[in-house]
Design a protein around this motif. Structure first.
Motif, PDB file in Angstrom:
ATOM      1  N   TYR A  49      10.021  24.498 -18.278  1.00 38.07           N
ATOM      2  CA  TYR A  49       8.780  23.902 -18.866  1.00 38.07           C
ATOM      3  C   TYR A  49       8.997  23.593 -20.276  1.00 38.07           C
ATOM      4  N   GLN A  53       7.923  18.441 -17.804  1.00 31.27           N
ATOM      5  CA  GLN A  53       6.403  18.643 -17.467  1.00 31.27           C
ATOM      6  C   GLN A  53       6.157  19.671 -16.230  1.00 31.27           C
ATOM      7  N   ASP A  54       6.950  18.919 -15.075  1.00 30.36           N
ATOM      8  CA  ASP A  54       6.977  19.536 -13.583  1.00 30.36           C
ATOM      9  C   ASP A  54       7.882  19.113 -12.948  1.00 30.36           C
ATOM     10  N   ASP A  57       8.812  15.386 -13.100  1.00 32.51           N
ATOM     11  CA  ASP A  57       9.478  14.973 -14.405  1.00 32.51           C
ATOM     12  C   ASP A  57      10.896  15.339 -14.383  1.00 32.51           C
ATOM     13  N   SER A 240      11.451  12.650 -20.402  1.00 32.06           N
ATOM     14  CA  SER A 240      11.081  13.939 -20.275  1.00 32.06           C
ATOM     15  C   SER A 240      11.176  14.718 -21.763  1.00 32.06           C
ATOM     16  N   ARG A 241      10.529  15.379 -22.196  1.00 33.09           N
ATOM     17  CA  ARG A 241      10.410  16.253 -23.292  1.00 33.09           C
ATOM     18  C   ARG A 241      11.549  16.857 -23.903  1.00 33.09           C
TER      19      ARG A 241
END
Length: 245
Positions: A49, A53-54, A57, A240-241
């Motif tokens: 995480y 996000q999930d 992602d 993606s972050r």
């Protein structure tokens, strides 16, 4: 507490994507949990995480880092000027990529055979639909232009011709992935594609369309400024972050 560096974070992200790729192929996407991926990567669920996000992602990020068989084929084909040869080049590049790139083939197999579009994975389905629409739009435009240049009237509409070629390509890839020893993907794919194009009224191909070199493709992309679809995943890659702790 030791502060993680950007390199540490990137190494963790890569390990998670590597683990996801292996587990998705072995067990299927729906039967692989985020905890499974974290354990295989030697990290925690929280680390997932931190970067994603999930599961959707993470799945999209797995696809983004690999040039899938259809991905970039339309970019590379821009190095070929004639519309019909652009079509041939994009298909041949896709077939060759599938046949020779083990990681690309593995991820493509996951994307086509190991994913169920439900729950959080609906985002992946929406992405695939966006690609389909844009790729068909690209092929439709190229068929229209190629027919005009060849001064022929297609026996079917340009979009129908595009649908037919995409169905042939998808069918070849799906069948080859089931048993890669069954037939030579590039050889058979070239024969089937050229026969299809001849049936549409185009002159038979005398020689295989060249696969443009990466630099040539890059120059073509820069010169045109066009944005082509990314056929195996999405025309607009999901980001993606990326963080560092």
């Amino acid at each position: 507490m030791v502060r993680r560096t950007k390199a540490d974070a990137e190494a963790t992200r890569t390990a998670l994507l590597d683990a996801a790729e292996q587990l998705f192929q072995a067990n299927g996407v729906s039967r692989t949990s985020l905890q499974d991926i974290a354990s295989a990567a030697g990290t925690t669920r929280g680390a997932i995480y931190w970067h994603f996000q999930d599961k959707a992602d993470l799945f999209n990020a797995m696809m983004d880092r690999v040039t899938l068989p259809l991905e970039q084929s339309t970019y590379a084909a821009q190095a070929v000027e004639a519309p019909l040869q652009q079509i041939r080049a994009s298909v041949l590049i896709a077939l060759h990529k599938t046949a020779t790139d083990e990681q690309a083939r593995r991820v493509f197999e996951i994307a086509t055979q190991q994913v169920e579009y439900n729950g959080e994975m609906l985002a992946v389905r929406e992405r695939k639909l966006r690609w389909r629409d844009e790729y068909l739009g690209y092929l439709t435009h190229e068929f229209e232009t190629a027919a005009a240049e060849a001064r022929i009237t297609l026996p079917v509409g340009a979009r129908t011709a595009a649908l037919g070629l995409k169905a042939i390509l998808t069918g070849l890839l799906d069948n080859w992935l089931l048993d890669t020893r069954d037939f030579d993907l590039v050889e058979v794919g070239t024969q089937v594609m050229d026969r299809y194009l001849t049936g549409l009224g185009f002159a038979p191909a005398s020689t295989p369309a060249p696969a443009p070199a990466p630099r040539a493709a890059a120059r073509a992309k820069a010169a045109t400024g066009a944005t082509r679809p990314a056929p195996a995943g999405s025309p607009i890659p999901a980001r993606s972050r990326k963080r560092t702790a």
